[in-house]
Write an enzyme that holds these catalytic residues in place. Structure first.
Site, short mmCIF file in Angstrom:
data_model
loop_
_atom_site.label_atom_id
_atom_site.label_comp_id
_atom_site.label_asym_id
_atom_site.label_seq_id
_atom_site.Cartn_x
_atom_site.Cartn_y
_atom_site.Cartn_z
N GLY A 803 0.81 -1.22 0.00
CA GLY A 803 0.00 0.00 0.00
C GLY A 803 0.83 1.26 0.00
O GLY A 803 0.33 2.34 -0.28
N SER A 805 3.61 1.38 -1.92
CA SER A 805 4.29 1.37 -3.21
C SER A 805 4.02 2.64 -4.00
O SER A 805 2.89 3.15 -4.04
CB SER A 805 3.82 0.17 -4.03
N GLY A 806 5.07 3.15 -4.63
CA GLY A 806 4.95 4.35 -5.44
C GLY A 806 5.09 5.63 -4.66
O GLY A 806 5.23 6.71 -5.25
#
Length: 855
Positions: A803, A805-806
């Site tokens: 969750g 990520s990025g």
């Protein structure tokens, strides 16, 4: 006026002295010469004896000059000091016991208010006339408000005091901060007065009583919230050079709760800056001040304050010319607390200061008597403890404090434990009349004194921690007792000279982690040599010689002057094409490129609020603390990934977030919504949150969905965002920008708060450290590429997770500007030991970002 008169006196005295000295001396000399010339020679001696000798004349003149100077000085002092007047203003309140309060007394324009105020002014005049130190200098008084009890009158009084009497007047008032009433004066003008209190007043505050252009009176109503703002909020700044006040009232026998929902005034950078004061009174007197505020606060920062009675006063004094929006506040009334504390029993439980986590009210005392089962002892664990006052003497705990076992605790403290020798303990809390804080939250536990922490390590403070935290290089006990007398695990830890254990990858990272520098002692190059960033040793003479002798530019990066060098992948290139010796020069506030290109496009990486992965081991962030953090929602799934705002139309995220799987086309821009300015996932519709769709999603063409190499994507929004205090871009580092091993970096996100757990509602933040690339590759063999970096702790505990990520890896540089160091990519589990998180290196892919976005 005083200095001008003194100067004039010195000038006049000098002219008069000069005239007497030279004019008189000239006449005497001429007279003697004429006598010598015309009298017979045999009488010359006799004639010479007739007048005084020259030195006697000179002595007389000097004496006369001194006496004259003294006389003029006395006259100057008399007129400039003895008669000089100083304006003294005192604010205070007095209680009238034989008058009942009526609603009309709330309205300063009512006839009833004017009549009662006139009588109070007459009473003050009579009372002052009976006090020799005050009466002769009294000028005027004014009544600003009335409140219940029977009637309390709030007033100011002005005195014109001779300079030499100022200290005496101040002493009379400050002795008890109360004017002592003669017995015969307790009944004056048909009033019975039982107390009259006065305090010296800041002249700026006193002006608010005379200028009603920015004065407001508000009354709370049952079951309703009353809101108010500074003039013009939020569309225009509050007025310059303003003196504003808000009189807040509730019904009799109730108290008020005041909350600042938005607060942004000029920074607290100097004396005389803009200031908001809240008083537990309708008179702006320092001893009844609840809080003093300036600067800006995150909307999530707790700014709730309680009164001890049914009135409060809020004042705003503006002195700067800076333009700020001001504040938005609300208040309501609630029942007065009838008791505080109580009897607590059982094996465990919790208790806290009144209204926690809001600020406790002033002038309150609480006592908790705690009893656990027989043959057990009591342990009190304070999980949060904030009893800080701006003017309290350090360590004395004379104002607000908690008292246990005869010892007082105050100030700001990390988690700590207090124990008893029996199954009973008493906790006392005291708050005085001024300056409150958020207080404490505590839990009580029963324990066996022979084994206070079953199966765990007992800190010397009494706190219990897991045994695996013992000797892991981190102080989990606030007194560091878990890291003392350790035998280090040589496989994972380095033994410092002071016997502390530190992770091996901290050795030779350029930071003094041991505290005695022993982790860095064996890392230096030989004498008269310089250690390069890549470990290479070069002669000291080659440092700052305008040549890249290290090969990574580190020998030229920290020189006092900046010059052009041969361009390599490690050097910063200006727009003109020349390369600089200086490392990380972009947006550091100094123009290093002759064309200024290193300082262009630097409206980034700054946040409005400075106050202190689902992030495993993290903590709640403040609203607006990470204004570039973006939440990406997939249709029907809610929050899926994070992203970073890099311009008004572009985001950076991880490519793996947009892989199609399970029949869902995550690569389709229409599937996504970006939430900017979001803090709490349950409050996506609140003001300040901006929602955008996507025009396009551009993952890196070389992204490998097996190895996660080149795990980066840029996203174009369907329309630009508006920059606000909670929505701002982060700075992109140049391709030459370095984030050295050991550097602390922040990771943020709404991901899972533990491996296999659920996502967080409130944005989490965690502080982690860059791990040496060689160590990173050894921990994750054949998995780490040059586009990846390891950041975290070898002992685990803090990490990003599903969750996150990025999302951004935010690095705070020396000038406070924040750069995007990395993008959350992958890891083995979450927060596992020797399994740090892996992040996409942004500098390595900087040119690709510019190619695709133009940013």
């Amino acid at each position: 006026m005083k200095s001008n008169r003194a100067q004039k006196g010195r000038g006049g005295k000098k002219d008069l002295g000069a005239g007497l000295k030279y004019s008189q001396q000239s006449q005497n000399i001429n007279g003697i010469e004429e006598g010598v010339e015309f009298l017979p020679a045999n009488n010359s001696r006799k004639v010479e004896k007739r007048g005084p000798k020259r030195w006697i004349v000179l002595l007389a003149l000097v004496t006369f000059f001194i006496l004259l100077s003294l006389m003029v000085g006395i006259l100057v002092w008399h007129f400039n000091y003895q008669n000089a007047r100083v304006q003294k203003i005192f604010n205070g309140y007095l209680r009238i016991t034989n008058v009942n309060f009526i609603d009309a007394y709330e309205n300063p324009n009512s006839t009833e208010f004017a009549n009662l105020a006139s009588k109070v002014k007459e009473v003050l005049k009579i009372l002052y006339s009976g006090i020799p130190a005050l009466g002769p200098f009294y000028k005027d008084s004014g009544v600003t408000a009335f409140s219940e009890g029977s009637v309390i009158a709030y007033y100011w009084s002005e005195f014109s005091v001779p300079q030499y009497k100022v200290q005496e007047v101040d002493r009379v008032i400050s002795k008890e901060n109360a004017i002592m009433l003669p017995l015969r004066s307790r009944a004056v003008q048909s009033f019975t007065v039982d107390s009259i209190v006065a305090f010296p007043t800041d002249a700026r505050t006193a002006q608010t009583t005379r200028d009603n252009s920015c004065s407001f009176s508000l009354h709370a109503h049952a079951g309703e919230v009353t809101r108010f703002t500074t003039p013009g909020f939020p569309d225009s700044p509050y007025p310059l050079r303003a003196r504003c006040q808000w009189v807040l009232r509730g019904d009799a026998d109730l108290v008020l709760s005041l909350t600042f929902q938005s607060f942004d005034i000029a920074p607290c950078d100097a004396a005389g800056s803009d200031t908001v004061m809240v008083y537990d009174s309708l008179s702006p007197v320092e001893p009844r001040a609840v809080v003093q505020l300036c600067g800006s606060y995150s909307p999530s920062y707790n700014l709730t304050f309680l009164s001890s009675q049914n009135v409060m006063l809020v004042t705003l004094i503006t002195n700067t010319v800076r333009r700020h929006p001001g504040f938005k506040a609300e208040f309501f009334q609630l029942p007065k607390m009838t008791q505080c504390g109580g009897y607590l029993s059982g094996e465990q439980g919790t208790f806290n200061t009144p209204y926690y986590p809001g600020h406790y009210p002033p002038n309150i005392d609480c006592t908790w008597n705690i009893e656990v089962p027989r043959k057990q002892n009591v342990k009190i664990r304070f999980k949060f403890f904030y009893l800080v006052e701006p003017h309290a003497t350090l360590g004395t705990c004379m104002k607000d404090f908690v008292e246990i076992n005869g010892e007082k605790y105050c100030g700001e403290k990390p988690q700590f434990v207090v124990t008893s020798n029996t199954n009973k303990i008493t906790v006392k809390f005291h708050s005085d009349e001024s300056y409150t804080d958020t207080g404490f939250f505590a839990e009580y536990l029963s324990y066996d004194s022979s084994d206070p922490c079953p199966g765990m390590f007992t800190c010397k403070t009494g706190r219990c921690i897991s045994n695996n935290l013992r000797c892991d290089g981190w102080a989990d006990c606030t007194d560091f007792s878990d890291e003392l007398q350790c035998v280090c695990n040589s496989t994972h830890h380095f033994t410092c000279t002071n016997k502390l254990c530190k992770p091996l990858y901290w050795v030779c990272d350029g930071l003094n982690d041991c505290g005695d520098n022993s982790d860095e002692l064996q890392c230096n190059c030989p004498a008269q040599t310089f250690k390069c960033g890549n470990g290479k040793c070069i002669p000291e003479s080659q440092k700052c010689d305008k040549q890249d002798n290290c090969g990574d530019g580190s020998d030229e990066a920290e020189c006092e002057s900046v010059w052009t060098v041969s361009c390599t992948k490690y050097t910063y290139k200006c727009r003109s094409g020349v390369c600089l010796s200086k490392g990380n020069p972009e947006c550091d506030g100094k123009k290093d490129c002759s064309d200024g290109s290193d300082e262009n496009n630097c409206d980034c990486g700054l946040r409005s609020f400075s106050k202190q992965s689902r992030i495993v081991g993290g903590q709640n962030s403040d609203e607006g603390e990470w204004p570039w953090q973006v939440s990406l929602h997939a249709e029907g799934q809610g929050h899926v990934c994070g992203a970073s705002l890099i311009s008004s139309t572009w985001l950076v995220s991880a490519a793996h977030c947009f892989l199609d799987e399970l029949g869902i086309k995550y690569s389709d821009p229409s599937l996504w919504k970006a939430y900017l300015g979001l803090h709490d996932q349950s409050k996506r519709s609140t003001s300040g949150v901006q929602v955008r769709g996507f025009k396009q999603i551009i993952p890196h063409a070389a992204f490998n969905d097996f190895t996660f190499d080149y795990d980066i994507a840029v996203l174009e929004l369907d329309k630009p965002v508006e920059y606000t205090s909670v929505v701002r871009p982060i700075c992109l580092p140049d391709s030459s920008h370095t984030f050295p091993a050991g550097k602390t970096i922040w990771v943020t996100g709404w991901g899972h708060t533990k491996e296999g757990g659920s996502g967080a509602l409130v944005l989490q933040k965690g502080e982690i450290r860059v791990i040496n690339q060689t160590t990173c590759e050894s921990l994750l063999p054949n998995q780490v590429t040059p586009r990846m970096m390891c950041v975290g702790f070898l002992n685990g505990g803090v990490d990003s997770c599903q969750g996150d990520s990025g999302g951004p890896l935010s690095s705070v540089e020396n000038d406070g500007r924040i750069f995007l160091a990395g993008v959350v990519s992958w890891g083995e589990g979450c927060a596992r030991r020797n399994k740090p998180g892996v992040y996409t290196r942004v500098p390595v892919l900087r040119d690709w970002i510019k190619e695709k976005t133009g940013v």
